[in-house]
Design an enzyme around this catalytic site. Sequence first.
Site, PDB file in Angstrom:
ATOM      1  N   HIS A 154       0.842  -1.199   0.000  1.00 27.71           N
ATOM      2  CA  HIS A 154       0.000   0.000   0.000  1.00 27.71           C
ATOM      3  C   HIS A 154       0.884   1.258   0.000  1.00 27.71           C
ATOM      4  O   HIS A 154       0.923   2.013   0.965  1.00 27.71           O
ATOM      5  CB  HIS A 154      -0.878  -0.064   1.251  1.00 27.71           C
ATOM      6  CG  HIS A 154      -1.980   0.934   1.342  1.00 27.71           C
ATOM      7  ND1 HIS A 154      -1.810   2.294   1.124  1.00 27.71           N
ATOM      8  CD2 HIS A 154      -3.284   0.776   1.663  1.00 27.71           C
ATOM      9  CE1 HIS A 154      -2.956   2.913   1.315  1.00 27.71           C
ATOM     10  NE2 HIS A 154      -3.865   2.014   1.646  1.00 27.71           N
ATOM     11  N   GLU A 254      -0.857   1.382  -5.300  1.00 25.60           N
ATOM     12  CA  GLU A 254      -0.680   0.154  -4.535  1.00 25.60           C
ATOM     13  C   GLU A 254      -0.564  -1.062  -5.455  1.00 25.60           C
ATOM     14  O   GLU A 254      -1.439  -1.305  -6.285  1.00 25.60           O
ATOM     15  CB  GLU A 254      -1.859  -0.034  -3.581  1.00 25.60           C
ATOM     16  CG  GLU A 254      -2.146   1.189  -2.718  1.00 25.60           C
ATOM     17  CD  GLU A 254      -3.430   1.069  -1.928  1.00 25.60           C
ATOM     18  OE1 GLU A 254      -3.753  -0.070  -1.508  1.00 25.60           O
ATOM     19  OE2 GLU A 254      -4.109   2.086  -1.725  1.00 25.60           O
TER      20      GLU A 254
END
Length: 278
Positions: A154, A254
Amino acid sequence: MIVHKKLANGFEYIEIKNSAAEAKIALQGAHIFHYKRADEEQILWLSEVSDFEYGKAIRGGVPICWPWFGFNENKNLPQHGFARVSMWEFIKSDESDEKSSSLIFRLTHGSQTLKMWRYKFELELHVTISDKLTMELKTTNLDCESFVLTQALHTYFKVSHISHALIKGLDKKPYLDALTWKNEIQEGDITFNQEVDRVYQEVTDEIILRDENREIHIKNSGSSSVVVWNPWIEKTSRMSAMNKDAYEHMLCIESANAFDDRKVLKPQSSYTIKAVIF
């Protein structure tokens, strides 16, 4: 040089410096929260008010979303899984090259993880700090039955201002708009003038983040889904560990296995997702 350090509250992290770059990695979550090439600006964004406390996720850097991405069907379980707030074991490092430092971290099942997710597993993060940031997240199924895996690296990127940010490489790709839950097709490059929360699919090419004075390249393997996110004004004001203007200087790209890109791991099999940032 690799140095083990602690904050005043006992929070442990590792500081890495070589002739090409520097980084900081927390043992909680094997969370990279700082990466900077020599004589260049910081690449990762980190909230100025992020918590560095055990049990709380760090806001910024590269949280590891695992073994599920987003919300679990059981709403009592933590969003994005438990790996990002679990204590990982530092296994080893290699500094044989003065321009590159490699580290390995490991997380395995235990009494706490089995309460949230009933499978036995081994999770390893291989990190290489050089003029590129390389992350390889390897999942091994140690259980006697298969399990479904969704995950993400992320990554929060720092930008001079969100109005200057542009993402190339996702033109014509299908995506799910998580704000409307509609399936759409990307037209052209991505720019930002409102909240964006999208999960792109069928992504195979390199992604380029273009800022006012630089370009950042992201190359993924073991992944064909990519999440693009900026919370914008209203959502930022509701989020923990973020200043109200934080959205102006960050965005997330991400590297993921999400939604249609989820993976099924059979017993004793492994799967690796890899992201290279340069």
